[in-house]
Design a protein around this motif. Sequence first.
Motif, PDB file in Angstrom:
ATOM      1  N   ASP A  62      12.011  10.168  37.553  1.00 19.65           N
ATOM      2  CA  ASP A  62      11.074   9.321  36.820  1.00 19.65           C
ATOM      3  C   ASP A  62      11.541   7.873  36.903  1.00 19.65           C
ATOM      4  O   ASP A  62      12.745   7.588  36.932  1.00 19.65           O
ATOM      5  N   TYR A  63      10.569   6.954  36.883  1.00 22.10           N
ATOM      6  CA  TYR A  63      10.872   5.535  37.002  1.00 22.10           C
ATOM      7  C   TYR A  63      10.109   4.745  35.951  1.00 22.10           C
ATOM      8  O   TYR A  63       8.893   4.918  35.794  1.00 22.10           O
ATOM      9  N   ILE A  64      10.826   3.860  35.251  1.00 20.31           N
ATOM     10  CA  ILE A  64      10.202   2.870  34.379  1.00 20.31           C
ATOM     11  C   ILE A  64      10.481   1.515  35.011  1.00 20.31           C
ATOM     12  O   ILE A  64      11.622   1.038  35.019  1.00 20.31           O
ATOM     13  N   LEU A  65       9.436   0.898  35.562  1.00 26.82           N
ATOM     14  CA  LEU A  65       9.575  -0.359  36.297  1.00 26.82           C
ATOM     15  C   LEU A  65       8.905  -1.464  35.497  1.00 26.82           C
ATOM     16  O   LEU A  65       7.678  -1.511  35.380  1.00 26.82           O
ATOM     17  N   GLY A  66       9.704  -2.347  34.927  1.00 22.84           N
ATOM     18  CA  GLY A  66       9.183  -3.440  34.127  1.00 22.84           C
ATOM     19  C   GLY A  66       9.126  -4.728  34.923  1.00 22.84           C
ATOM     20  O   GLY A  66      10.123  -5.154  35.504  1.00 22.84           O
ATOM     21  N   SER A  67       7.944  -5.356  34.974  1.00 25.95           N
ATOM     22  CA  SER A  67       7.766  -6.652  35.651  1.00 25.95           C
ATOM     23  C   SER A  67       8.531  -6.717  36.969  1.00 25.95           C
ATOM     24  O   SER A  67       9.320  -7.640  37.207  1.00 25.95           O
ATOM     25  N   PRO A  68       8.330  -5.763  37.868  1.00 25.41           N
ATOM     26  CA  PRO A  68       9.165  -5.700  39.073  1.00 25.41           C
ATOM     27  C   PRO A  68       8.924  -6.888  40.007  1.00 25.41           C
ATOM     28  O   PRO A  68       7.779  -7.292  40.251  1.00 25.41           O
ATOM     29  N   PHE A  69      10.006  -7.431  40.537  1.00 26.03           N
ATOM     30  CA  PHE A  69       9.956  -8.561  41.474  1.00 26.03           C
ATOM     31  C   PHE A  69       9.701  -8.018  42.877  1.00 26.03           C
ATOM     32  O   PHE A  69      10.543  -8.081  43.760  1.00 26.03           O
ATOM     33  N   ILE A  70       8.496  -7.490  43.070  1.00 28.23           N
ATOM     34  CA  ILE A  70       8.151  -6.816  44.321  1.00 28.23           C
ATOM     35  C   ILE A  70       8.156  -7.779  45.509  1.00 28.23           C
ATOM     36  O   ILE A  70       8.392  -7.380  46.655  1.00 28.23           O
ATOM     37  N   ALA A  71       7.925  -9.070  45.243  1.00 28.18           N
ATOM     38  CA  ALA A  71       7.860 -10.048  46.337  1.00 28.18           C
ATOM     39  C   ALA A  71       9.225 -10.423  46.885  1.00 28.18           C
ATOM     40  O   ALA A  71       9.313 -11.148  47.888  1.00 28.18           O
ATOM     41  N   ALA A  72      10.294  -9.948  46.274  1.00 30.25           N
ATOM     42  CA  ALA A  72      11.648 -10.311  46.710  1.00 30.25           C
ATOM     43  C   ALA A  72      11.899  -9.921  48.159  1.00 30.25           C
ATOM     44  O   ALA A  72      11.262  -9.014  48.707  1.00 30.25           O
ATOM     45  N   ASN A  73      12.844 -10.614  48.768  1.00 30.55           N
ATOM     46  CA  ASN A  73      13.241 -10.328  50.156  1.00 30.55           C
ATOM     47  C   ASN A  73      12.042 -10.317  51.098  1.00 30.55           C
ATOM     48  O   ASN A  73      11.896  -9.442  51.947  1.00 30.55           O
ATOM     49  N   MET A 121      13.094   4.469  45.278  1.00 31.60           N
ATOM     50  CA  MET A 121      12.106   5.535  45.404  1.00 31.60           C
ATOM     51  C   MET A 121      11.671   5.723  46.855  1.00 31.60           C
ATOM     52  O   MET A 121      11.463   6.851  47.318  1.00 31.60           O
ATOM     53  N   LEU A 122      11.554   4.620  47.588  1.00 29.30           N
ATOM     54  CA  LEU A 122      11.103   4.683  48.971  1.00 29.30           C
ATOM     55  C   LEU A 122      12.253   4.935  49.943  1.00 29.30           C
ATOM     56  O   LEU A 122      12.086   5.619  50.959  1.00 29.30           O
ATOM     57  N   ALA A 123      13.419   4.377  49.644  1.00 30.72           N
ATOM     58  CA  ALA A 123      14.569   4.532  50.546  1.00 30.72           C
ATOM     59  C   ALA A 123      15.151   5.933  50.472  1.00 30.72           C
ATOM     60  O   ALA A 123      15.579   6.495  51.492  1.00 30.72           O
ATOM     61  N   ARG A 124      15.168   6.515  49.256  1.00 29.00           N
ATOM     62  CA  ARG A 124      15.700   7.865  49.071  1.00 29.00           C
ATOM     63  C   ARG A 124      14.775   8.633  48.132  1.00 29.00           C
ATOM     64  O   ARG A 124      15.067   8.758  46.933  1.00 29.00           O
ATOM     65  N   PRO A 125      13.646   9.121  48.642  1.00 25.92           N
ATOM     66  CA  PRO A 125      12.725   9.864  47.781  1.00 25.92           C
ATOM     67  C   PRO A 125      13.435  11.020  47.098  1.00 25.92           C
ATOM     68  O   PRO A 125      14.235  11.726  47.704  1.00 25.92           O
ATOM     69  N   GLY A 126      13.164  11.174  45.791  1.00 23.35           N
ATOM     70  CA  GLY A 126      13.801  12.226  45.032  1.00 23.35           C
ATOM     71  C   GLY A 126      15.131  11.836  44.432  1.00 23.35           C
ATOM     72  O   GLY A 126      15.768  12.646  43.753  1.00 23.35           O
ATOM     73  N   SER A 127      15.585  10.593  44.654  1.00 18.64           N
ATOM     74  CA  SER A 127      16.869  10.173  44.096  1.00 18.64           C
ATOM     75  C   SER A 127      16.818  10.118  42.573  1.00 18.64           C
ATOM     76  O   SER A 127      17.833  10.343  41.904  1.00 18.64           O
ATOM     77  N   GLY A 150      13.612  -3.743  38.459  1.00 23.48           N
ATOM     78  CA  GLY A 150      12.400  -2.964  38.701  1.00 23.48           C
ATOM     79  C   GLY A 150      12.073  -2.880  40.178  1.00 23.48           C
ATOM     80  O   GLY A 150      11.657  -1.831  40.681  1.00 23.48           O
ATOM     81  N   MET A 151      12.266  -3.994  40.888  1.00 17.66           N
ATOM     82  CA  MET A 151      12.079  -3.976  42.340  1.00 17.66           C
ATOM     83  C   MET A 151      13.051  -3.012  42.998  1.00 17.66           C
ATOM     84  O   MET A 151      12.686  -2.245  43.910  1.00 17.66           O
ATOM     85  N   PHE A 152      14.312  -3.017  42.527  1.00 20.43           N
ATOM     86  CA  PHE A 152      15.292  -2.090  43.090  1.00 20.43           C
ATOM     87  C   PHE A 152      14.866  -0.638  42.862  1.00 20.43           C
ATOM     88  O   PHE A 152      15.094   0.219  43.726  1.00 20.43           O
ATOM     89  N   GLY A 153      14.249  -0.343  41.714  1.00 17.21           N
ATOM     90  CA  GLY A 153      13.748   1.013  41.481  1.00 17.21           C
ATOM     91  C   GLY A 153      12.701   1.408  42.499  1.00 17.21           C
ATOM     92  O   GLY A 153      12.698   2.536  43.005  1.00 17.21           O
ATOM     93  N   ALA A 154      11.798   0.481  42.813  1.00 17.43           N
ATOM     94  CA  ALA A 154      10.789   0.758  43.836  1.00 17.43           C
ATOM     95  C   ALA A 154      11.450   0.972  45.197  1.00 17.43           C
ATOM     96  O   ALA A 154      11.061   1.864  45.965  1.00 17.43           O
ATOM     97  N   ALA A 159       9.949  -7.053  51.036  1.00 18.25           N
ATOM     98  CA  ALA A 159      10.557  -5.921  51.741  1.00 18.25           C
ATOM     99  C   ALA A 159      10.055  -4.581  51.221  1.00 18.25           C
ATOM    100  O   ALA A 159       9.842  -3.644  52.005  1.00 18.25           O
ATOM    101  N   VAL A 160       9.851  -4.461  49.901  1.00 20.43           N
ATOM    102  CA  VAL A 160       9.401  -3.189  49.339  1.00 20.43           C
ATOM    103  C   VAL A 160       7.998  -2.837  49.844  1.00 20.43           C
ATOM    104  O   VAL A 160       7.710  -1.667  50.138  1.00 20.43           O
ATOM    105  N   LEU A 161       7.132  -3.838  49.968  1.00 19.86           N
ATOM    106  CA  LEU A 161       5.790  -3.577  50.479  1.00 19.86           C
ATOM    107  C   LEU A 161       5.837  -3.144  51.940  1.00 19.86           C
ATOM    108  O   LEU A 161       5.076  -2.254  52.367  1.00 19.86           O
ATOM    109  N   GLU A 162       6.728  -3.737  52.708  1.00 15.78           N
ATOM    110  CA  GLU A 162       6.890  -3.311  54.098  1.00 15.78           C
ATOM    111  C   GLU A 162       7.433  -1.885  54.168  1.00 15.78           C
ATOM    112  O   GLU A 162       6.991  -1.086  55.011  1.00 15.78           O
TER     113      GLU A 162
END
Length: 322
Positions: free
Chosen positions: A207-218, A198-204, A191-195, A221-224
Amino acid sequence: MRFALSAAALLAVATAAPAVATANPQLALIPDARSAMQRVEPRLMQAEGMPYQHTVQIVLPASYAAQPDKAYPVLWVMDNAIMTSMVTGIVDILVSGNHMPEVIIIGVGSAEEEGIAGVQRRYMDFSPPVGGTFLPDGLNGKVWASIAPLPEMPQLADKYLDFLVDQARPALCAELRCADRHLFQGHSAGGMFGAYAMLARPGSFDDYILGSPFIAANGGAVLEMEEEFAATGQPLPANIYMGVGSEEADEWFLAVAGIVSGTAEFGNRLAIRDYEGLTLRTKFYEGEDHYTAAPRVVMDGLKHLFADEAAAIGSSWPTKPE
């Protein structure tokens, strides 16, 4: 009492009288359609710039052979070994009830017979190439490192995303009847990779189904990335359904991973930004944990993202006469 009617019985009921003419059970009214999706023999694909192969599992719609001129949306499933079978079962049920149209499923990841090696590769697949570690920042990262330190490993999310979009998609859709709509499904690190995608290549993906995404990883990095993306003023074309289980806040290791807090923060940022082209639905599942939330997020996400198509298809059962 029998649990389900056969396709022939459904067809007979649906065509018995004018009063039921609005009913449209998808598969029952398609001659020679299967009753469920068809798994194709898995194949291996080598991603450019990555040191190992990925197993690709294709699952074809039940009507695929019966409708040779029809193209289907494509649902890309991460963590093939544990997720593709579950997602396929959910799609079969939702299609049977006309809660969504048929789709092609493409599961990518390790093989079902693999063990820990497949798990280790997913860390590399999903890890954004920043920060030097898969761990969260701050207290969360310190606690994680003290109990379960991770070995150094390549961070290959950029190469993995390029593989999915630029290599696997054109190669597979050259032989499959893919419609111009691609959906992404990922859970936890997926799920984190989906986020990230979406940000690294918008439009790739559309639609996204993100379950319990590990947003805090790295180190978050996703928040940054989201902060940097917002500063550009670009639109963010995507339809997102994101869900997490309430019990993930109380389970100790998932609290260390910051699953609930990360999901809430990411959803809150997207809602506040109000990006052009973005639609967002975030749901917290009371009483569900990291594992039991997974099928619920997938089912509700598919129903949400295909709500318009389901309304156009109609009910799968006869309607009450006027």
